[in-house]
Design a protein around this motif. Structure first.
Motif, mmCIF file in Angstrom:
data_model
loop_
_atom_site.group_PDB
_atom_site.id
_atom_site.type_symbol
_atom_site.label_atom_id
_atom_site.label_comp_id
_atom_site.label_asym_id
_atom_site.label_seq_id
_atom_site.Cartn_x
_atom_site.Cartn_y
_atom_site.Cartn_z
ATOM 1 N N LEU A 1 -36.394 19.470 25.868
ATOM 2 C CA LEU A 1 -35.982 20.750 26.384
ATOM 3 C C LEU A 1 -34.590 21.156 25.740
ATOM 4 O O LEU A 1 -33.855 20.179 25.575
ATOM 5 N N PHE A 2 -34.420 22.485 25.688
ATOM 6 C CA PHE A 2 -33.189 22.907 25.634
ATOM 7 C C PHE A 2 -32.487 22.929 26.895
ATOM 8 O O PHE A 2 -32.906 22.481 27.899
ATOM 9 N N ASP A 3 -31.054 22.835 26.773
ATOM 10 C CA ASP A 3 -30.227 22.792 27.996
ATOM 11 C C ASP A 3 -30.581 23.673 29.189
ATOM 12 O O ASP A 3 -30.615 23.122 30.127
ATOM 13 N N TYR A 4 -30.777 24.949 28.644
ATOM 14 C CA TYR A 4 -30.969 25.632 29.939
ATOM 15 C C TYR A 4 -32.517 25.378 30.458
ATOM 16 O O TYR A 4 -32.597 25.286 31.827
ATOM 17 N N GLN A 5 -33.352 24.922 29.686
ATOM 18 C CA GLN A 5 -34.641 24.509 30.358
ATOM 19 C C GLN A 5 -34.559 23.121 31.048
ATOM 20 O O GLN A 5 -35.201 22.940 32.110
ATOM 21 N N ARG A 6 -33.842 22.388 30.626
ATOM 22 C CA ARG A 6 -33.462 21.108 31.356
ATOM 23 C C ARG A 6 -32.987 21.411 32.649
ATOM 24 O O ARG A 6 -33.379 20.786 33.739
ATOM 25 N N TRP A 7 -31.905 22.087 32.744
ATOM 26 C CA TRP A 7 -31.334 22.529 33.888
ATOM 27 C C TRP A 7 -32.195 23.511 34.797
ATOM 28 O O TRP A 7 -32.118 22.698 36.170
ATOM 29 N N ILE A 8 -33.039 24.120 34.373
ATOM 30 C CA ILE A 8 -33.991 24.729 35.399
ATOM 31 C C ILE A 8 -35.080 23.812 35.953
ATOM 32 O O ILE A 8 -35.177 23.711 37.102
ATOM 33 N N THR A 9 -35.458 22.956 34.997
ATOM 34 C CA THR A 9 -36.581 21.980 35.237
ATOM 35 C C THR A 9 -35.807 21.016 36.182
ATOM 36 O O THR A 9 -36.818 20.622 37.571
ATOM 37 N N GLN A 10 -34.892 20.497 36.085
ATOM 38 C CA GLN A 10 -34.431 19.488 37.251
ATOM 39 C C GLN A 10 -34.135 20.329 38.395
ATOM 40 O O GLN A 10 -34.214 19.562 39.409
ATOM 41 N N MET A 11 -33.549 21.632 38.532
ATOM 42 C CA MET A 11 -33.383 22.305 39.777
ATOM 43 C C MET A 11 -34.517 22.485 40.448
ATOM 44 O O MET A 11 -34.846 22.190 41.623
ATOM 45 N N ALA A 12 -35.714 22.906 39.666
ATOM 46 C CA ALA A 12 -37.009 22.895 40.339
ATOM 47 C C ALA A 12 -37.531 21.584 40.817
ATOM 48 O O ALA A 12 -38.031 21.550 41.814
ATOM 49 N N PHE A 13 -37.373 20.548 40.246
ATOM 50 C CA PHE A 13 -37.878 19.130 40.702
ATOM 51 C C PHE A 13 -37.054 18.722 42.025
ATOM 52 O O PHE A 13 -37.738 18.374 42.848
ATOM 53 N N ASP A 14 -35.761 19.021 42.017
ATOM 54 C CA ASP A 14 -34.880 18.838 43.252
ATOM 55 C C ASP A 14 -35.361 19.574 44.382
ATOM 56 O O ASP A 14 -35.354 19.206 45.610
ATOM 57 N N ALA A 15 -35.820 20.795 44.159
ATOM 58 C CA ALA A 15 -35.998 21.683 45.130
ATOM 59 C C ALA A 15 -37.593 21.311 45.673
ATOM 60 O O ALA A 15 -37.468 22.051 46.900
ATOM 61 N N LYS A 16 -38.422 20.791 45.045
ATOM 62 C CA LYS A 16 -39.741 20.453 45.402
ATOM 63 C C LYS A 16 -40.741 21.649 45.419
ATOM 64 O O LYS A 16 -41.722 21.740 44.828
ATOM 65 N N ARG A 17 -40.144 22.972 45.863
ATOM 66 C CA ARG A 17 -40.857 24.208 45.810
ATOM 67 C C ARG A 17 -39.998 24.918 45.105
ATOM 68 O O ARG A 17 -38.912 25.518 45.703
ATOM 69 N N PHE A 18 -40.458 25.761 44.077
ATOM 70 C CA PHE A 18 -39.556 26.459 43.315
ATOM 71 C C PHE A 18 -40.455 27.575 42.536
ATOM 72 O O PHE A 18 -41.720 27.385 42.235
ATOM 73 N N ALA A 19 -39.561 28.519 42.032
ATOM 74 C CA ALA A 19 -40.526 29.531 41.151
ATOM 75 C C ALA A 19 -39.668 29.517 39.863
ATOM 76 O O ALA A 19 -38.185 30.034 39.979
ATOM 77 N N ILE A 20 -40.120 29.888 38.739
ATOM 78 C CA ILE A 20 -39.555 29.804 37.497
ATOM 79 C C ILE A 20 -39.944 31.126 36.939
ATOM 80 O O ILE A 20 -40.955 31.582 36.859
ATOM 81 N N TRP A 21 -38.983 32.230 36.988
ATOM 82 C CA TRP A 21 -39.421 33.660 36.574
ATOM 83 C C TRP A 21 -38.493 33.751 35.036
ATOM 84 O O TRP A 21 -37.411 33.885 35.324
ATOM 85 N N ALA A 22 -39.469 33.217 34.175
ATOM 86 C CA ALA A 22 -38.746 33.470 33.002
ATOM 87 C C ALA A 22 -39.507 34.235 31.841
ATOM 88 O O ALA A 22 -40.642 34.306 31.881
ATOM 89 N N ASP A 23 -38.792 35.213 31.056
ATOM 90 C CA ASP A 23 -39.525 36.125 30.156
ATOM 91 C C ASP A 23 -40.213 35.349 29.035
ATOM 92 O O ASP A 23 -40.031 33.879 29.018
ATOM 93 N N CYS A 24 -41.169 35.928 28.667
ATOM 94 C CA CYS A 24 -42.181 35.515 27.412
ATOM 95 C C CYS A 24 -40.924 34.731 26.281
ATOM 96 O O CYS A 24 -40.146 35.456 25.905
ATOM 97 N N GLY A 25 -41.583 33.749 26.028
ATOM 98 C CA GLY A 25 -40.841 33.165 24.896
ATOM 99 C C GLY A 25 -39.850 32.018 25.125
ATOM 100 O O GLY A 25 -38.749 31.501 24.486
ATOM 101 N N LEU A 26 -39.488 31.921 26.570
ATOM 102 C CA LEU A 26 -38.178 31.076 27.112
ATOM 103 C C LEU A 26 -38.639 29.781 27.414
ATOM 104 O O LEU A 26 -37.896 29.051 27.824
ATOM 105 N N GLY A 27 -39.887 29.423 27.266
ATOM 106 C CA GLY A 27 -40.366 27.920 27.305
ATOM 107 C C GLY A 27 -40.889 27.628 28.827
ATOM 108 O O GLY A 27 -40.580 26.511 29.202
ATOM 109 N N LYS A 28 -41.523 28.474 29.093
ATOM 110 C CA LYS A 28 -42.216 28.215 30.789
ATOM 111 C C LYS A 28 -43.103 27.013 30.491
ATOM 112 O O LYS A 28 -43.065 26.163 31.412
#
Length: 159
Positions: A1-28
């Motif tokens: 993962l890119f740094d920003y993707q790793r950061w978002i993914t870790q935040m989502a994992f830690d929160a347990k319930r999370f929403a990733i609102w990312a534009d097309c092409g950002l690696g959802k």
């Protein structure tokens, strides 16, 4: 993962319930696949289900192959409601993907045994009182890890 993707993914994992609102092409897709892999690793049941529109299911499987290779966690495509229920009841850890239409016939009570649930293209939840929306909400009750991913978190028509 890119740094920003790793950061978002870790935040989502830690929160347990999370929403990733990312534009097309950002690696959802890579973010949700990595989130699912992490949930599988910490949960006793280790079963994670990804729900997406039917055309996105196969794309996600291909993304998993590109991201992890053939030896990585590749989602199994569940083609019927019966396969969905069997996956949810199974004692085996795993990662599966299916489309939202599997919930048209009503809630899937077996989903409560999942470790995690990913809703890809989760803009399905923003609509009115559709049967899939309410069935999904009822079916997901009790799942510890939940992730919602979309590029369109709000209705396009502001009215």
């Amino acid at each position: 993962l890119f740094d920003y993707q790793r950061w978002i993914t870790q935040m989502a994992f830690d929160a347990k319930r999370f929403a990733i609102w990312a534009d097309c092409g950002l690696g959802k897709s890579p973010m949700q696949l990595e989130w699912a892999r992490q949930v599988r690793s910490v949960s006793p049941q280790g079963r994670v289900l990804i729900m997406a529109p039917i055309e996105v299911c196969r794309q996600t499987i291909e993304e998993a192959r590109k991201f992890y290779g053939e030896s990585g966690p590749i989602p199994t495509l569940l083609k019927t409601r019966k396969e969905l229920e069997e996956f949810c009841r199974s004692d085996n850890a795993g990662l599966a993907i299916t489309n939202y239409e599997k919930l048209i016939d009503g809630p899937c009570d077996h989903m409560r045994w999942l470790s995690g649930l990913v809703l890809d293209e989760s803009s399905i939840l923003k609509g009115g009182g559709g049967c899939i929306k309410w069935t999904l909400i009822k079916s997901a009750k009790g799942i510890e890890y939940k992730l919602s991913c979309t590029a369109t978190p709000a209705p396009n028509d502001t009215m």
